[in-house]
Scaffold this motif. Structure first.
Motif, short mmCIF file in Angstrom:
data_model
loop_
_atom_site.label_atom_id
_atom_site.label_comp_id
_atom_site.label_asym_id
_atom_site.label_seq_id
_atom_site.Cartn_x
_atom_site.Cartn_y
_atom_site.Cartn_z
N ASP A 69 0.85 -1.19 0.00
CA ASP A 69 0.00 0.00 0.00
C ASP A 69 0.88 1.24 0.00
N LEU A 70 0.67 2.12 -0.97
CA LEU A 70 1.42 3.37 -1.06
C LEU A 70 0.44 4.54 -1.07
N VAL A 71 0.85 5.66 -0.46
CA VAL A 71 -0.03 6.82 -0.37
C VAL A 71 0.74 8.09 -0.73
N SER A 72 -0.01 9.11 -1.12
CA SER A 72 0.55 10.43 -1.37
C SER A 72 -0.48 11.48 -0.98
N ASP A 73 0.00 12.56 -0.38
CA ASP A 73 -0.87 13.67 0.01
C ASP A 73 -0.81 14.81 -0.99
N LEU B 243 -0.89 8.79 -16.79
CA LEU B 243 -2.23 8.47 -16.31
C LEU B 243 -2.36 8.68 -14.80
N VAL B 244 -1.34 8.27 -14.05
CA VAL B 244 -1.36 8.48 -12.60
C VAL B 244 -1.46 9.97 -12.28
N ARG B 245 -0.73 10.79 -13.00
CA ARG B 245 -0.78 12.23 -12.81
C ARG B 245 -2.18 12.77 -13.13
N ALA B 246 -2.74 12.41 -14.28
CA ALA B 246 -4.04 12.93 -14.69
C ALA B 246 -5.13 12.54 -13.69
N ALA B 247 -5.09 11.30 -13.24
CA ALA B 247 -6.10 10.85 -12.29
C ALA B 247 -5.96 11.55 -10.95
N VAL C 83 -4.37 6.75 -2.70
CA VAL C 83 -3.96 5.40 -2.32
C VAL C 83 -3.78 4.58 -3.58
N ILE C 84 -2.65 3.87 -3.67
CA ILE C 84 -2.42 2.96 -4.80
C ILE C 84 -1.77 1.70 -4.25
N VAL C 85 -2.03 0.57 -4.87
CA VAL C 85 -1.52 -0.73 -4.41
C VAL C 85 -0.72 -1.36 -5.54
N ALA C 86 0.44 -1.91 -5.18
CA ALA C 86 1.31 -2.54 -6.18
C ALA C 86 1.84 -3.86 -5.63
N GLU C 87 2.12 -4.77 -6.53
CA GLU C 87 2.68 -6.06 -6.14
C GLU C 87 4.11 -5.87 -5.66
N ASP C 88 4.42 -6.50 -4.53
CA ASP C 88 5.77 -6.43 -3.98
C ASP C 88 6.78 -6.97 -4.99
N GLY C 89 7.82 -6.19 -5.26
CA GLY C 89 8.85 -6.61 -6.20
C GLY C 89 8.52 -6.35 -7.65
N GLY C 90 7.32 -5.86 -7.92
CA GLY C 90 6.93 -5.58 -9.30
C GLY C 90 7.50 -4.27 -9.80
N PRO C 91 7.49 -4.06 -11.12
CA PRO C 91 8.11 -2.86 -11.69
C PRO C 91 7.35 -1.58 -11.39
N ALA C 92 6.09 -1.66 -10.99
CA ALA C 92 5.28 -0.45 -10.80
C ALA C 92 5.68 0.34 -9.56
N LEU D 103 7.93 3.31 -10.17
CA LEU D 103 7.21 4.39 -10.84
C LEU D 103 6.39 5.19 -9.84
N TYR D 104 5.69 4.49 -8.95
CA TYR D 104 4.84 5.20 -7.98
C TYR D 104 5.69 6.00 -6.98
N ARG D 105 6.81 5.45 -6.60
CA ARG D 105 7.68 6.20 -5.68
C ARG D 105 8.23 7.46 -6.35
N ARG D 106 8.59 7.35 -7.61
CA ARG D 106 9.06 8.54 -8.33
C ARG D 106 7.97 9.58 -8.47
N ALA D 107 6.72 9.13 -8.48
CA ALA D 107 5.59 10.05 -8.58
C ALA D 107 5.26 10.70 -7.25
N GLY D 108 5.90 10.23 -6.16
CA GLY D 108 5.70 10.86 -4.86
C GLY D 108 4.97 10.01 -3.84
N PHE D 109 4.73 8.73 -4.14
CA PHE D 109 4.04 7.85 -3.21
C PHE D 109 5.03 7.19 -2.25
N SER D 110 4.55 6.92 -1.02
CA SER D 110 5.37 6.27 0.01
C SER D 110 4.64 5.05 0.56
N GLU D 111 5.40 4.01 0.87
CA GLU D 111 4.82 2.79 1.42
C GLU D 111 4.35 3.01 2.86
#
Length: 260
Positions: free
Chosen positions: A99-103, A209-213, A227-236, A239-247
């Motif tokens: 689970d990753l989140v960004s404010d 798409l993440v930015r637009a949404a 809130v966004i969810v990604a598979e552990d160890g997956g390539p996404a 990307l989400y961390r670079r967009a500003g999301f934190s676990e």
């Protein structure tokens, strides 16, 4: 029953909004989606505790009692940690989700030249979305998968029509090549179904798409967190961390496909 994972709590909220029935027991929930019986994670048992080897038989029996006609098996666990080895030893697939989140609005990520990012609106947009969802299915199972994806699209369109949600697509000409959704849930907004066709990966489409949404979600002043969810160890995850999301948390799901 308390579940601290923002991924799981928003999963349950979304399923309720789409017509699923959630029955609460002291130590678990039963989630049932009669409109889409082949939707594994719409027909499952959610256990409050972490997985433990000594409880495998108990939760298998609980699932089978609740879903006697189901061909699949699916159990999720709400607490972090535990030991899922007893499930993998029995041939179940074990998946850990993060689970990753960004404010804040995600970082800018322009799509590749020639790609248009816009909301899904037309009937053809949604039909293409169903095909994008089924794109990685083997030919023998493709017809059944399209039935499942079209049922899911129907539920997604209902959320959009309610004003709570928006689905965005990246289009190469008239062809939908990537898509995702986002749903406003009070002070949270939850991303859904991030998929990019293999032919168009590594071209910045998911980031755009993440930015637009995210921009759309924060137009509602009540929304405070994405809130966004990604598979552990997956390539996404990168990307989400670079967009500003934190676990903030992790959770485990175990599943077994239909026999044969």
């Amino acid at each position: 029953m308390r579940i601290d994972s923002p991924g799981l709590t928003t999963d349950i909220e979304l399923l309720r909004l789409q017509g699923s029935v959630v029955t609460e027991h002291d130590d678990h929930l039963v989630v049932r989606t009669d409109a889409n019986p082949t939707f594994w994670w719409g027909n499952f048992v959610l256990v409050q505790d972490a997985p433990r080897p000594e409880t495998v038989a108990h939760w298998v029996a609980r699932f089978e009692a609740e879903f006697p006609h189901a061909e699949h098996r699916a159990v999720a666990f709400g607490a972090e940690g535990g030991d899922a080895g007893g499930w993998s030893e029995r041939g179940w697939e074990v998946e850990t989700d993060v689970d990753l989140v960004s404010d804040a609005v995600p970082a800018p990520a322009p799509a590749a030249e020639g790609i248009a990012v816009r909301a899904l609106e037309l009937d053809d947009d949604w039909e293409q979305s169903a095909h994008v969802g089924a794109h990685d299915t083997a030919p023998a199972g493709r017809a059944g998968r399209l039935v499942f994806e079209r049922r899911r699209v129907t539920a997604q369109r209902a959320l959009v029509d309610s004003g709570r949600a928006r689905w965005f697509g990246a289009f190469d000409g008239d062809r939908l090549v990537a898509r995702l959704g986002i749903v406003r849930l009070g002070d949270l907004a939850r991303y859904q179904e991030v998929v990019t066709l293999e032919s168009h990966r590594r071209r910045g489409l998911a980031g755009a798409l993440v930015r637009a949404a995210g921009e759309w979600a924060f137009q509602d002043g009540a929304v405070r967190r994405l809130v966004i969810v990604a598979e552990d160890g997956g390539p996404a995850i990168g990307l989400y961390r670079r967009a500003g999301f934190s676990e903030v948390s992790r959770h485990v799901g175990v599943s077994r496909p239909p026999a044969g």
